[in-house]
Every structure is written in structure tokens, then in C-alpha cells.
Design a protein around this motif. Structure first.
Motif, PDB file in Angstrom:
ATOM      1  N   ILE A  25       4.336  -3.233  10.638  1.00 55.73           N
ATOM      2  CA  ILE A  25       3.555  -4.339  10.119  1.00 55.73           C
ATOM      3  C   ILE A  25       3.714  -5.566  10.997  1.00 55.73           C
ATOM      4  O   ILE A  25       3.153  -6.604  10.737  1.00 55.73           O
ATOM      5  N   LEU A  41      -0.821   3.442   9.860  1.00 53.71           N
ATOM      6  CA  LEU A  41       0.067   2.568   9.117  1.00 53.71           C
ATOM      7  C   LEU A  41      -0.482   2.225   7.756  1.00 53.71           C
ATOM      8  O   LEU A  41       0.238   1.858   6.859  1.00 53.71           O
ATOM      9  N   ARG A  42      -1.736   2.325   7.677  1.00 51.21           N
ATOM     10  CA  ARG A  42      -2.340   1.920   6.407  1.00 51.21           C
ATOM     11  C   ARG A  42      -1.858   2.800   5.268  1.00 51.21           C
ATOM     12  O   ARG A  42      -1.542   2.337   4.208  1.00 51.21           O
ATOM     13  N   VAL A  43      -1.841   4.044   5.553  1.00 57.69           N
ATOM     14  CA  VAL A  43      -1.373   4.940   4.514  1.00 57.69           C
ATOM     15  C   VAL A  43       0.105   5.227   4.685  1.00 57.69           C
ATOM     16  O   VAL A  43       0.808   5.488   3.757  1.00 57.69           O
ATOM     17  N   LEU A  44       0.518   5.131   5.885  1.00 57.97           N
ATOM     18  CA  LEU A  44       1.929   5.294   6.179  1.00 57.97           C
ATOM     19  C   LEU A  44       2.540   6.442   5.396  1.00 57.97           C
ATOM     20  O   LEU A  44       2.998   6.287   4.290  1.00 57.97           O
ATOM     21  N   GLU A  77       0.684   3.940  -2.836  1.00 53.68           N
ATOM     22  CA  GLU A  77       0.329   5.306  -2.499  1.00 53.68           C
ATOM     23  C   GLU A  77       1.395   6.264  -3.002  1.00 53.68           C
ATOM     24  O   GLU A  77       1.103   7.323  -3.542  1.00 53.68           O
ATOM     25  N   ILE A 128      -4.567  -2.938  12.067  1.00 55.11           N
ATOM     26  CA  ILE A 128      -3.566  -1.981  11.601  1.00 55.11           C
ATOM     27  C   ILE A 128      -4.167  -0.595  11.631  1.00 55.11           C
ATOM     28  O   ILE A 128      -5.119  -0.319  10.938  1.00 55.11           O
ATOM     29  N   LEU A 131       0.826  -1.201   0.000  1.00 53.37           N
ATOM     30  CA  LEU A 131       0.000   0.000   0.000  1.00 53.37           C
ATOM     31  C   LEU A 131       0.859   1.248   0.000  1.00 53.37           C
ATOM     32  O   LEU A 131       0.587   2.218  -0.703  1.00 53.37           O
TER      33      LEU A 131
END
Lengths: 179, 179
Positions: free
Chosen positions: B121, B107-110, A23, B103, A19
Motif C-alpha cells: 500500500i 493488491l486490491r484483493v490481496l 474479503e 494499485i 478490503l
DNA sequence: GAAATATGAATGAACG
DNA sequence: CGTTCATTCATATTTC
């Protein structure tokens, strides 16, 4: 209580690392990566988890669409977002609809009644096609004599010589079909 | 890139019966039906639901394009890779994975920044897809270096490792109809 | 655990 | 005709 193997195809879920990379790439402003790029990206991302070109492609497409959509919502705009018609942009109210949009994938092929947009509204003259409700047997309906013609590849010389059967060019974006 | 004509508000959805017929015709090898054929088909299909010539034409075009995409390995991707976890025990029960991936959005977009250690992670204690399962390439692909490629529209050939998709693969839909 | 939401996947329609 | 956009659907994930 459960079944057994139902061939549940799980959709790909990007790992955090993937991701992040995605991104980042998306943020580069490259827009929609070409197929070649997609391959590169896929190759790169495959080091961080299973992934395919299609996944990457879909991701970018979704990302783009989502971005566009987001902007239009009542983000920072003034309040009062009145919807005049019942049209409404059904977005998050998925199954809030009275109709059952969620059909099991197994039954997806089954006729869901008639979700076709009928122009005839108001008069309640919605004609639910009984044909659609019928189970489609492998033999299809019946009066498919038309198919007979179509199943004949040699039947092309039917109208091709008329000189008037031009290309489908006019089919491109015509609105004459009054749909 | 100006006034996009997306006046197509309602999207035609072929009924199962219509789909069957279309599939059948397409399978006949008729290729791209002539205009006359289109009309015939439309007429026939209109018995099973609202449809127009344009719909039929679009359908064939899409179908054809889709088919070609598969063999060319364009975006059509190549290998349908599900999650590594997708073994066979996948049941309809959502509890199968037991363990929610917690998560945080952080962190998802970090936002990345300059930190490379993505230990975050590590929450993979419940992560459905252990990334370590994948073998890391000796060259230790840098996520960032890929960006360089993307910034360079002219440089599509960078990794040169994409020599995989050659065979025919069906990535697309898995129509279950006609069962 | 069900509802709400997020998002990947599928596909019809449009553009060039 | 190939590619891309837009919309919808299905499923994973989060929330209540």
C-alpha cells in the motif's frame, strides 16, 4: 472554471487493508453478517481508515449481489448468448441507452420525463404525464384535498370500526395489484 | 429459500411530485396509513404517475423502517465518515485528487497468504487516504482475530468497543427536493 | 480527456 | 414490522 464547494459527497473507498479484511471475512462463508457483526467489523476496520457501519453493510450487500450476478453472466458458459427481446440485462452498458439516465444530483428531483414502466408498449400510447414535467412547487399540485384528510391524524376513526379493515397482511406479496 | 419470487421486474420509481406528496403525508405523523388511506393516497398519486396500492404501502413501510433504523443504530450506521481527505476543497473537478491510485489488482484483493507486511500500500504516494492518519489502537487490532469472531456466531461481543452510535444521525438519503 | 468499467450508495420489493 | 434481496444510480478508477 470550476466551481466552488459543491457538497460533493465522495463515496467511501476502502483502503487495501480494509478490503483485505473484508474479503477475508466474506470468504469465511459467514454469509451476511448480523448487525452486531457489522459493528465489530466496522470497529476493526476503523483502525485502518475511516469507515462506518453503513459502509460495511453496503459492502457486504454489494459483494453478495455481485457474486451472484457474476455467475450468471457468460462466464464459462457456451457462447451464443442471444437475447431475444430487447429486454436485455442492462449491466455494463449503462448510458448506452438513448435516454439520459444520468441526471445531475442537483436535478435528480426534477422529473426525468417518465421512466415508469408503462405496460402500454407498442402502440406508442405512452402517455407522458405532463404533471410530472411541471415543476413541483412547495404547494404541490392543487387538488390535494386528499391531503386534508391525511393531515388529520384524528381521522383514523373513519373506517377502523368497520371490522373489515383488517391488517395489511394481504398486502404482503399479493399480485392482485396487477402492476 | 426456494423459489424466490422476484417476479418484480419493473421497479416503481416515484416521481418527484409523488415523492413530495408521500413525504408530506409521512411527515404529517399519520404513521402507518390505514388501508383506506392507502387507497386514497394511491388514487391521488396516480394522477401524477403510475402507481399502485402496493407501491404506496411499501413506501411507507420502507420509510418507517428506515427511520427507525437510524435511531437504533442498527445497520443504519452512525457516523457518516467520508474519506479523511474530504475536507472542503472538493470540487466537481475530478482532477482535484490529481494522482491516480495505481494499485494493481494483485493488491486490491490481496490473496493474503501469510504475509503481514502490507507495504504494497506504499503506493499511497497518491493514495487519497493516508491510513497513518488514524491512530492505531494500543491493542493493535489484528485483522485476523476478527475472523475468529465471525466464525463464532455465538460470540458477538468481542471487542466491546461499540459504544458510539447513540444519537440520531441521518445516514440515509439527502433528498434535495423541495428546494 | 472521454469512454468503459468497478463499485459504493440508495431504494423499492420480498421474506419471515 | 424488521431484515434482506435485487436493481439502479452515482461516482471513483482504469483504460484507450
Amino acid at each position: 472554471t470550476l466551481g466552488h464547494k459543491m457538497t460533493a459527497r465522495q463515496r467511501w473507498t476502502p483502503t487495501p487493508v480494509q478490503l483485505q479484511i473484508l474479503e477475508r471475512i466474506f470468504d469465511q462463508g459467514t454469509g451476511t453478517p448480523s448487525k452486531q457483526k457489522i459493528k465489530d467489523i466496522t470497529e476493526e476496520l476503523s483502525q485502518h481508515g475511516q469507515i462506518s457501519d453503513q459502509n460495511v453493510y453496503n459492502w457486504f450487500q454489494n459483494r453478495r449481489a455481485r457474486s451472484k450476478r457474476k455467475q450468471h453472466g457468460g462466464v464459462g458458459s457456451s457462447n451464443n448468448n442471444n437475447n431475444n427481446n430487447g429486454e436485455s440485462e442492462v449491466e455494463t452498458e449503462t448510458e448506452t441507452l438513448n435516454g439520459k439516465r444520468k441526471i445531475p444530483e442537483s436535478l435528480r428531483v426534477l422529473p426525468d420525463g417518465n421512466n415508469n414502466s408503462n405496460n402500454a408498449i407498442g402502440t406508442a400510447s405512452t402517455s407522458p404525464r405532463p404533471e410530472d414535467l411541471c415543476f413541483q412547487s412547495p404547494e404541490m399540485s392543487s387538488d390535494l384535498h386528499l391531503l386534508g384528510v391525511l393531515s388529520n391524524p384524528r381521522d383514523d376513526h373513519l373506517v377502523g370500526k368497520m371490522g373489515l379493515s383488517d391488517s395489511y397482511n394481504l398486502y404482503d406479496h399479493v399480485e392482485d395489484y396487477g402492476m
